[in-house]
Design a protein around this motif. Structure first.
Motif, PDB file in Angstrom:
ATOM      1  N   TYR A  18       1.463 -21.271 -27.596  1.00  0.00           N
ATOM      2  CA  TYR A  18       2.114 -21.877 -28.750  1.00  0.00           C
ATOM      3  C   TYR A  18       1.123 -22.298 -29.821  1.00  0.00           C
ATOM      4  O   TYR A  18       1.456 -22.382 -30.992  1.00  0.00           O
ATOM      5  CB  TYR A  18       2.980 -23.059 -28.302  1.00  0.00           C
ATOM      6  CG  TYR A  18       4.304 -22.596 -27.757  1.00  0.00           C
ATOM      7  CD1 TYR A  18       4.582 -22.702 -26.396  1.00  0.00           C
ATOM      8  CD2 TYR A  18       5.238 -22.018 -28.586  1.00  0.00           C
ATOM      9  CE1 TYR A  18       5.789 -22.254 -25.885  1.00  0.00           C
ATOM     10  CE2 TYR A  18       6.451 -21.567 -28.084  1.00  0.00           C
ATOM     11  CZ  TYR A  18       6.713 -21.693 -26.733  1.00  0.00           C
ATOM     12  OH  TYR A  18       7.898 -21.234 -26.234  1.00  0.00           O
ATOM     13  N   GLN A  20      -1.384 -20.661 -30.695  1.00  0.00           N
ATOM     14  CA  GLN A  20      -1.959 -19.510 -31.383  1.00  0.00           C
ATOM     15  C   GLN A  20      -1.403 -19.338 -32.778  1.00  0.00           C
ATOM     16  O   GLN A  20      -0.236 -19.469 -33.028  1.00  0.00           O
ATOM     17  CB  GLN A  20      -1.663 -18.236 -30.591  1.00  0.00           C
ATOM     18  CG  GLN A  20      -2.669 -17.974 -29.523  1.00  0.00           C
ATOM     19  CD  GLN A  20      -2.268 -16.749 -28.718  1.00  0.00           C
ATOM     20  OE1 GLN A  20      -1.327 -16.060 -29.070  1.00  0.00           O
ATOM     21  NE2 GLN A  20      -2.987 -16.512 -27.655  1.00  0.00           N
ATOM     22  N   GLU A  21      -2.266 -19.005 -33.684  1.00  0.00           N
ATOM     23  CA  GLU A  21      -1.847 -18.702 -35.042  1.00  0.00           C
ATOM     24  C   GLU A  21      -1.980 -17.202 -35.242  1.00  0.00           C
ATOM     25  O   GLU A  21      -2.994 -16.609 -34.871  1.00  0.00           O
ATOM     26  CB  GLU A  21      -2.755 -19.428 -36.035  1.00  0.00           C
ATOM     27  CG  GLU A  21      -2.714 -20.937 -35.944  1.00  0.00           C
ATOM     28  CD  GLU A  21      -1.451 -21.502 -36.556  1.00  0.00           C
ATOM     29  OE1 GLU A  21      -0.899 -20.861 -37.474  1.00  0.00           O
ATOM     30  OE2 GLU A  21      -1.024 -22.565 -36.111  1.00  0.00           O
ATOM     31  N   PHE A  22      -0.973 -16.616 -35.856  1.00  0.00           N
ATOM     32  CA  PHE A  22      -1.032 -15.189 -36.170  1.00  0.00           C
ATOM     33  C   PHE A  22      -2.320 -14.872 -36.931  1.00  0.00           C
ATOM     34  O   PHE A  22      -3.031 -13.916 -36.632  1.00  0.00           O
ATOM     35  CB  PHE A  22       0.199 -14.804 -37.013  1.00  0.00           C
ATOM     36  CG  PHE A  22       0.251 -13.361 -37.434  1.00  0.00           C
ATOM     37  CD1 PHE A  22       0.859 -12.412 -36.630  1.00  0.00           C
ATOM     38  CD2 PHE A  22      -0.312 -12.951 -38.632  1.00  0.00           C
ATOM     39  CE1 PHE A  22       0.910 -11.081 -37.009  1.00  0.00           C
ATOM     40  CE2 PHE A  22      -0.263 -11.617 -39.022  1.00  0.00           C
ATOM     41  CZ  PHE A  22       0.347 -10.683 -38.206  1.00  0.00           C
ATOM     42  N   GLU A  23      -2.633 -15.743 -37.872  1.00  0.00           N
ATOM     43  CA  GLU A  23      -3.779 -15.501 -38.767  1.00  0.00           C
ATOM     44  C   GLU A  23      -5.120 -15.546 -38.038  1.00  0.00           C
ATOM     45  O   GLU A  23      -6.111 -15.018 -38.526  1.00  0.00           O
ATOM     46  CB  GLU A  23      -3.798 -16.515 -39.908  1.00  0.00           C
ATOM     47  CG  GLU A  23      -2.716 -16.309 -40.954  1.00  0.00           C
ATOM     48  CD  GLU A  23      -1.339 -16.723 -40.472  1.00  0.00           C
ATOM     49  OE1 GLU A  23      -1.268 -17.535 -39.514  1.00  0.00           O
ATOM     50  OE2 GLU A  23      -0.342 -16.236 -41.002  1.00  0.00           O
ATOM     51  N   LYS A  24      -5.119 -16.192 -36.883  1.00  0.00           N
ATOM     52  CA  LYS A  24      -6.385 -16.299 -36.165  1.00  0.00           C
ATOM     53  C   LYS A  24      -6.856 -14.932 -35.660  1.00  0.00           C
ATOM     54  O   LYS A  24      -8.049 -14.636 -35.631  1.00  0.00           O
ATOM     55  CB  LYS A  24      -6.219 -17.259 -34.974  1.00  0.00           C
ATOM     56  CG  LYS A  24      -7.499 -17.529 -34.221  1.00  0.00           C
ATOM     57  CD  LYS A  24      -7.275 -18.582 -33.148  1.00  0.00           C
ATOM     58  CE  LYS A  24      -8.507 -18.726 -32.268  1.00  0.00           C
ATOM     59  NZ  LYS A  24      -8.225 -19.546 -31.079  1.00  0.00           N
ATOM     60  N   ARG A  61       5.729 -12.872 -35.922  1.00  0.00           N
ATOM     61  CA  ARG A  61       4.513 -13.586 -36.282  1.00  0.00           C
ATOM     62  C   ARG A  61       4.317 -14.826 -35.422  1.00  0.00           C
ATOM     63  O   ARG A  61       3.359 -15.575 -35.602  1.00  0.00           O
ATOM     64  CB  ARG A  61       4.551 -13.985 -37.760  1.00  0.00           C
ATOM     65  CG  ARG A  61       4.265 -12.806 -38.684  1.00  0.00           C
ATOM     66  CD  ARG A  61       4.522 -13.145 -40.123  1.00  0.00           C
ATOM     67  NE  ARG A  61       4.293 -11.977 -40.959  1.00  0.00           N
ATOM     68  CZ  ARG A  61       3.151 -11.718 -41.586  1.00  0.00           C
ATOM     69  NH1 ARG A  61       2.129 -12.551 -41.482  1.00  0.00           N
ATOM     70  NH2 ARG A  61       3.022 -10.646 -42.312  1.00  0.00           N
ATOM     71  N   ARG A  62       5.239 -15.074 -34.539  1.00  0.00           N
ATOM     72  CA  ARG A  62       5.079 -16.158 -33.584  1.00  0.00           C
ATOM     73  C   ARG A  62       5.604 -15.685 -32.234  1.00  0.00           C
ATOM     74  O   ARG A  62       6.133 -14.587 -32.154  1.00  0.00           O
ATOM     75  CB  ARG A  62       5.801 -17.427 -34.052  1.00  0.00           C
ATOM     76  CG  ARG A  62       7.248 -17.198 -34.457  1.00  0.00           C
ATOM     77  CD  ARG A  62       7.854 -18.440 -35.027  1.00  0.00           C
ATOM     78  NE  ARG A  62       7.953 -19.455 -33.995  1.00  0.00           N
ATOM     79  CZ  ARG A  62       8.862 -19.457 -33.042  1.00  0.00           C
ATOM     80  NH1 ARG A  62       9.755 -18.505 -32.976  1.00  0.00           N
ATOM     81  NH2 ARG A  62       8.900 -20.421 -32.137  1.00  0.00           N
TER      82      ARG A  62
END
Ligand SMILES: [Zn+2]
Length: 433
Positions: A18, A20-24, A61-62
């Motif tokens: 949870y 985690q960021e997509f952008e990472k 994206r999530r």
């Protein structure tokens, strides 16, 4: 002790997921992975064909490492250095279906498959695994993808196939992207195609839960022209030059209309906003097919167009199973000692994972079909109850469905059964909430 340990590990994993960021890990682009799956009943192999980069990413994206359904295969993306799982998706393939036919006992064949994952920032390891009908992984391939590899082909930047937006989602950053694709329509027939797209779209939104959740869908019509009109009908010796090279008689089954040209399909779509694909075929012969997270394909000019396109979308979008059997016992697609992963059928091996909680008390198993079911014109659906009805899943006995009739069972019934509706709501929520 072991169980407790597993629980703690799982809990820790979920917490990480949870956070985690997509952008990472990913950029707003798509990594298109083309494979050749080949083999026969005895052995199968997976090989990388080509890798492409497409601008923009139109998938989730999530909940990047979660799956709404198990599927017959999975794609897993791991960060190469840490081996952390950073993306997963599930799918089914025509190749695996073909393996269940007699032809696969004597012949070796190859099938194209294409999967889309978000474009990674760092080097990743991609694993493709294929499962048999006992839910065991039988074939697997892991390969590394280096994002700045000069041989990753860049596509979808210019000469994008023209498309029209049929419906814009309320929030395009958090929606489900569906693309219609034209098959067997010439340039001169594009208006007919657009009319057919609208018919299919309205048929879908006439069904719950799509009706109530309509604003979560973004829908485009991709205008891929064919040199010739119609589709190929091998049994009649009629082969046509069409955009996706679709044909009837897939696996020698007359009304089975599919395309095996997955790369052509994705080439037409490159650069358009798409994730879930509905191919409309310009023919009045009955046929269609739907493969989880691959595509849904349907004829358009047969009287059953509307129920068929919605039924096939049930397969391709949510992995719902067929709730019917033929008039004779099939080669068991679903072994009776294994609980299938599909949410709308059960073998009772793990009924609690299915609709056990929705069952009325004192229900008998198998539940007898209501007397009015056979009265196709005016069954009294209000009196229908959830139960465990036979047949289902191509099996006359031992595989059960939840309701007397459903969109996943017949073209006559006007709606999905309560269990399919709930499964569809769960998938729509998964992608959009
Ligand atoms: Zn159903």
């Amino acid at each position: 002790m072991k169980k407790l340990f597993t629980f703690i590990t799982l809990f820790a994993l979920c917490a990480t997921t949870y956070a985690q960021e997509f952008e990472k890990y990913f950029t707003d682009a798509t990594l298109r992975l083309d494979y050749i799956f080949s083999g026969n009943v005895q052995q199968q192999a997976i090989a990388v064909d080509e890798i492409c980069k497409i601008p923009r990413w139109y998938g989730k994206r999530r909940r990047l490492t979660e799956l709404p359904m198990e599927g017959n295969g999975q794609v897993t993306v791991r960060h190469h250095r840490t081996q952390e799982v950073i993306y997963r998706n599930s799918f089914s393939t025509l190749f695996q279906e073909w393996l269940s036919y007699d032809e696969a006992k004597t012949k070796t064949r190859a099938f194209e498959n294409v999967f889309l994952v978000p474009f990674p920032k760092d080097t990743v390891d991609v694993t493709i695994d294929l499962r048999n009908n006992r839910r065991e992984v039988v074939t697997t391939l892991t390969h590394m993808v280096v994002p700045n590899d000069i041989l990753i082909r860049s596509i979808g930047n210019k000469k994008v196939t023209p498309y029209e937006t049929l419906q814009q989602a309320a929030d395009t950053t958090k929606c489900i992207h569906i693309a219609f694709v034209a098959e067997g329509y010439t340039e001169a027939e594009m208006q007919t195609y657009l009319n057919d797209c609208n018919t299919a779209m309205e048929a879908l939104f006439a069904h719950e839960p799509f009706k109530s959740m309509r604003s979560r869908f973004n829908i485009v019509a991709v205008k891929s022209p064919s040199a010739e009109s119609g589709t190929s009908e091998p049994a009649k010796g009629d082969w046509r030059n069409t955009a996706l090279h679709s044909n009837f008689d897939t696996f020698y089954s007359g009304r089975y209309l599919t395309t095996l040209h997955l790369k052509d399909l994705h080439n037409w779509l490159a650069g358009t906003p798409y994730e879930h694909i509905i191919v409309l075929v310009n023919t009045d012969s009955y046929g269609g097919g739907g493969i989880l997270n691959s595509y849904n394909l349907s004829m358009t000019h047969h009287a059953a167009f509307k129920p068929v396109v919605v039924h096939e979308f049930g397969h391709s979008f949510a992995g719902l199973a067929d709730e019917y059997a033929y008039g004779y016992e099939q080669i068991p697609m679903y072994p009776h000692d294994i609980e299938p992963w599909e949410k709308n059928i059960t073998t009772m091996v793990d009924f609690d994972s299915k609709w056990a909680k929705m069952m009325p008390k004192k229900a008998t198993i198998p539940t007898p079909e209501p007397a009015d079911l056979k009265d196709k014109k005016s069954p009294n659906r209000k009196n229908w109850k959830i139960g465990a009805y036979e047949p289902a899943g191509y099996s006359l006995h031992g595989v059960y469905r939840a309701y007397p009739d459903c969109r996943m069972r017949t073209n006559n019934n006007p709606e999905f059964c309560p269990v399919c509706k709930q499964a569809l709501i769960d998938v729509i929520d998964f992608y959009t909430k």
